[in-house]
Design a protein around this motif. Structure first.
Motif, PDB file in Angstrom:
ATOM      1  N   GLY A 133       3.268 -13.104   7.903  1.00 19.30           N
ATOM      2  CA  GLY A 133       1.973 -12.096   7.505  1.00 19.30           C
ATOM      3  C   GLY A 133       2.588 -10.164   8.125  1.00 19.30           C
ATOM      4  O   GLY A 133       3.027 -10.580   9.246  1.00 19.30           O
ATOM      5  N   GLU A 138       6.158 -12.231   0.681  1.00 19.75           N
ATOM      6  CA  GLU A 138       6.417 -11.442  -0.163  1.00 19.75           C
ATOM      7  C   GLU A 138       8.392 -11.442   0.522  1.00 19.75           C
ATOM      8  O   GLU A 138       9.104 -10.184  -0.331  1.00 19.75           O
ATOM      9  N   ALA A 155       3.026  -0.785   2.874  1.00 15.51           N
ATOM     10  CA  ALA A 155       3.367  -1.703   2.750  1.00 15.51           C
ATOM     11  C   ALA A 155       5.167  -1.134   1.548  1.00 15.51           C
ATOM     12  O   ALA A 155       5.474  -3.013   1.107  1.00 15.51           O
ATOM     13  N   ILE A 212      -8.836  -9.095   1.794  1.00 12.10           N
ATOM     14  CA  ILE A 212      -7.487  -8.018   0.721  1.00 12.10           C
ATOM     15  C   ILE A 212      -6.759  -8.715   0.353  1.00 12.10           C
ATOM     16  O   ILE A 212      -7.284 -10.463  -0.538  1.00 12.10           O
ATOM     17  N   PHE A 246       5.765 -21.479   9.173  1.00  9.00           N
ATOM     18  CA  PHE A 246       4.942 -20.508   7.856  1.00  9.00           C
ATOM     19  C   PHE A 246       5.955 -19.185   7.231  1.00  9.00           C
ATOM     20  O   PHE A 246       6.593 -18.318   8.081  1.00  9.00           O
ATOM     21  N   LYS A 257       8.771 -22.300  14.145  1.00  2.00           N
ATOM     22  CA  LYS A 257       7.914 -22.515  13.755  1.00  2.00           C
ATOM     23  C   LYS A 257       7.028 -21.412  12.868  1.00  2.00           C
ATOM     24  O   LYS A 257       6.581 -21.344  11.759  1.00  2.00           O
ATOM     25  N   LYS A 271       5.979 -14.539  19.891  1.00  2.00           N
ATOM     26  CA  LYS A 271       4.496 -14.446  20.476  1.00  2.00           C
ATOM     27  C   LYS A 271       4.018 -14.352  19.242  1.00  2.00           C
ATOM     28  O   LYS A 271       2.195 -14.634  19.028  1.00  2.00           O
ATOM     29  N   GLU A 311      -4.564 -13.088   2.089  1.00  2.00           N
ATOM     30  CA  GLU A 311      -4.828 -12.298   2.442  1.00  2.00           C
ATOM     31  C   GLU A 311      -6.368 -12.199   2.072  1.00  2.00           C
ATOM     32  O   GLU A 311      -7.318 -11.770   2.583  1.00  2.00           O
TER      33      GLU A 311
HETATM   34  C1  HXC Z   1      -0.770 -10.640  13.712  1.00  3.28           C
HETATM   35  C2  HXC Z   1      -0.819 -12.924  14.198  1.00  3.28           C
HETATM   36  C3  HXC Z   1      -0.487 -13.143  12.947  1.00  3.28           C
HETATM   37  C4  HXC Z   1      -0.629 -11.993  12.034  1.00  3.28           C
HETATM   38  C5  HXC Z   1      -0.132 -14.950  14.402  1.00  3.28           C
HETATM   39  N1  HXC Z   1      -0.176 -14.002  15.111  1.00  3.28           N
HETATM   40  N2  HXC Z   1       0.072 -14.438  12.314  1.00  3.28           N
HETATM   41  N3  HXC Z   1      -0.746 -11.993  14.769  1.00  3.28           N
HETATM   42  N4  HXC Z   1      -0.433 -11.031  12.547  1.00  3.28           N
HETATM   43  N5  HXC Z   1      -0.083 -11.966  11.118  1.00  3.28           N
HETATM   44  C6  HXC Z   1      -0.392 -14.405  16.142  1.00  3.28           C
HETATM   45  C7  HXC Z   1      -1.430 -14.995  16.458  1.00  3.28           C
HETATM   46  O1  HXC Z   1      -3.139 -14.167  16.884  1.00  3.28           O
HETATM   47  C8  HXC Z   1      -1.424 -15.223  18.184  1.00  3.28           C
HETATM   48  O2  HXC Z   1      -1.469 -14.194  19.184  1.00  3.28           O
HETATM   49  C9  HXC Z   1      -0.002 -15.629  17.955  1.00  3.28           C
HETATM   50  O3  HXC Z   1       0.173 -15.133  17.120  1.00  3.28           O
HETATM   51  C10 HXC Z   1      -0.033 -17.893  17.697  1.00  3.28           C
HETATM   52  O4  HXC Z   1      -1.152 -17.606  16.634  1.00  3.28           O
HETATM   53  P1  HXC Z   1      -1.841 -18.891  16.526  1.00  3.28           P
HETATM   54  O5  HXC Z   1      -2.994 -18.004  15.875  1.00  3.28           O
HETATM   55  O6  HXC Z   1      -2.677 -19.651  17.510  1.00  3.28           O
HETATM   56  O7  HXC Z   1      -1.104 -19.801  15.375  1.00  3.28           O
HETATM   57  P2  HXC Z   1      -1.460 -21.118  15.337  1.00  3.28           P
HETATM   58  O8  HXC Z   1      -2.677 -21.803  15.710  1.00  3.28           O
HETATM   59  O9  HXC Z   1      -0.311 -22.761  14.993  1.00  3.28           O
HETATM   60  O10 HXC Z   1      -1.487 -20.757  13.995  1.00  3.28           O
HETATM   61  C11 HXC Z   1      -0.178 -20.452  12.827  1.00  3.28           C
HETATM   62  C12 HXC Z   1      -1.159 -19.505  11.739  1.00  3.28           C
HETATM   63  C13 HXC Z   1      -1.695 -18.722  12.118  1.00  3.28           C
HETATM   64  C14 HXC Z   1      -1.568 -20.660  10.654  1.00  3.28           C
HETATM   65  C15 HXC Z   1       0.090 -19.437  10.412  1.00  3.28           C
HETATM   66  O11 HXC Z   1      -1.562 -17.793  12.934  1.00  3.28           O
HETATM   67  C16 HXC Z   1      -2.728 -17.866  10.746  1.00  3.28           C
HETATM   68  O12 HXC Z   1      -3.430 -17.473  10.373  1.00  3.28           O
HETATM   69  N6  HXC Z   1      -2.018 -16.708  10.808  1.00  3.28           N
HETATM   70  C17 HXC Z   1      -2.563 -15.491   9.963  1.00  3.28           C
HETATM   71  C18 HXC Z   1      -1.864 -15.744   8.767  1.00  3.28           C
HETATM   72  C19 HXC Z   1      -1.888 -14.431   7.751  1.00  3.28           C
HETATM   73  O13 HXC Z   1      -3.533 -14.595   6.928  1.00  3.28           O
HETATM   74  N7  HXC Z   1      -1.368 -13.735   7.357  1.00  3.28           N
HETATM   75  C20 HXC Z   1      -1.522 -12.926   6.537  1.00  3.28           C
HETATM   76  C21 HXC Z   1      -1.597 -11.705   6.881  1.00  3.28           C
HETATM   77  S1  HXC Z   1      -1.981 -10.404   5.696  1.00  3.28           S
HETATM   78  P3  HXC Z   1      -2.482 -14.265  19.974  1.00  3.28           P
HETATM   79  O14 HXC Z   1      -2.109 -13.483  21.228  1.00  3.28           O
HETATM   80  O15 HXC Z   1      -3.829 -14.123  19.160  1.00  3.28           O
HETATM   81  O16 HXC Z   1      -2.573 -16.004  20.703  1.00  3.28           O
HETATM   82  C22 HXC Z   1      -0.594  -9.864   5.434  1.00  3.28           C
HETATM   83  C23 HXC Z   1      -0.777  -8.564   3.940  1.00  3.28           C
HETATM   84  C24 HXC Z   1       0.206  -8.178   3.419  1.00  3.28           C
HETATM   85  O17 HXC Z   1       0.175 -10.558   5.431  1.00  3.28           O
HETATM   86  C25 HXC Z   1       0.582  -6.838   2.584  1.00  3.28           C
HETATM   87  C26 HXC Z   1      -0.258  -5.565   3.200  1.00  3.28           C
HETATM   88  C27 HXC Z   1       0.949  -5.027   3.848  1.00  3.28           C
END
Ligand code: HXC
Length: 257
Positions: free
Chosen positions: A64, A111, A84, A136, A104, A59, A23, A131
């Protein structure tokens, strides 16, 4: 082993760890990273396991670090929990870990994949360090590992713009070892892991350690390290067995612990 956010299974000498928070697109919550560490501890301690495959879903490998968990953290919370650093457990694993990536692999997901020994990518895989869009920067090794893997220009572009790259571009850039059709990803990753797990466990361990030294040492020091380790291998039964089996035209039987 029973976990909430990952699932594990073993087949022969290969362990499979599947990230399992569908989810949240396998976002790397603190609990998930803790459970991943425990699974690695167990597989590393088990002489019956020779190689590990880490995968996600069709998927997402992982989208992240968990943004909802990070959103309210303050500097001191982040510093004290050092959340981290949990990805370091993967890089520290002395048994080979193959990342099998479909969908994805973003931010901490990319990382985490890079902390493995090599990445096999499905043709559906997409890699990125978004990020910057969250205010960040990469914090689980991305500024260092991505730069070493793909070079400064592409790492800088990906990290400063957040642009995602597809599997073909990732392969051209040297981020992934190989791209395979999505429906073959797990079979290919497990086959590679089985192959590795059938070789001599101590020799595999030393080969992995030696390749990793390339990122830490000067060329001269690295070559010296390699040569010491290489010569030491002639003191093992596995070198005798491997070469005898070749000469006798039979399958070698290597030490698996
Ligand atoms: C928490 C996340 C998440 C994340 C997705 N979800 N990525 N929850 N943290 N990183 C959740 C969404 O909130 C949503 O839940 C569900 O997963 C499905 O995601 P959708 O966005 O509805 O799916 P979709 O439209 O297909 O888009 C997919 C996606 C997008 C492009 C991958 O989810 C996205 O941009 N995610 C974030 C990617 C990101 O920025 N990652 C970097 C994180 S920072 P709900 O309940 O809301 O429907 C990081 C820092 C690392 O990683 C270093 C520090 C330790």
């Amino acid at each position: 082993m029973l976990f909430d956010t990952i699932a594990t299974e073993t087949t022969g000498r290969v362990a499979l760890i599947r990230l399992d928070r569908p989810k949240a697109l396998n976002a790397l919550s603190d609990q998930l990273l803790t459970e991943l560490g425990k699974a690695l501890d167990a597989f590393e301690a088990n002489d019956g396991i020779g190689a590990i495959v880490l995968t996600g879903s069709e998927k997402a490998f992982a989208a992240g670090a968990d943004i909802k968990e990070m959103a309210t953290k303050g500097f001191v919370d982040a510093l004290n929990s050092d959340f981290a650093a949990k990805v370091d457990r993967v890089a520290r694993c002395r048994k080979p870990v193959i990342a099998a990536v479909a969908g994805f692999a973003l931010g901490g997901g990319c990382e985490l994949a890079m902390a493995c020994d090599f990445i096999l990518a499905a043709d559906t895989a997409r890699f990125g360090q978004p990020e910057i869009t969250l205010g960040i920067m990469p914090g689980m090794g991305g500024t260092q590992r991505l730069t070493r893997l793909v070079g400064r220009a592409k790492a800088m572009e990906m990290i400063l713009t957040g642009r995602m790259i597809d599997a073909a571009e990732a392969e051209r850039a040297g981020l992934v070892a190989r791209v395979v059709p999505a429906d073959k990803l797990l079979d290919e990753a497990l086959a590679a892991a089985e192959k590795i797990a059938d070789f001599s466990a101590p020799i595999v361990r030393l080969a992995k350690e030696s390749v990793n030294q390339a990122e830490e040492m000067s060329l001269a020091d690295g070559i010296r390290f390699e040569r010491r380790v290489f010569y030491a291998m002639f003191a093992t039964e596995d070198q005798k067995e491997g070469m005898a089996a070749f000469t006798e035209k039979r399958t070698p039987h290597f030490n698996h612990r």
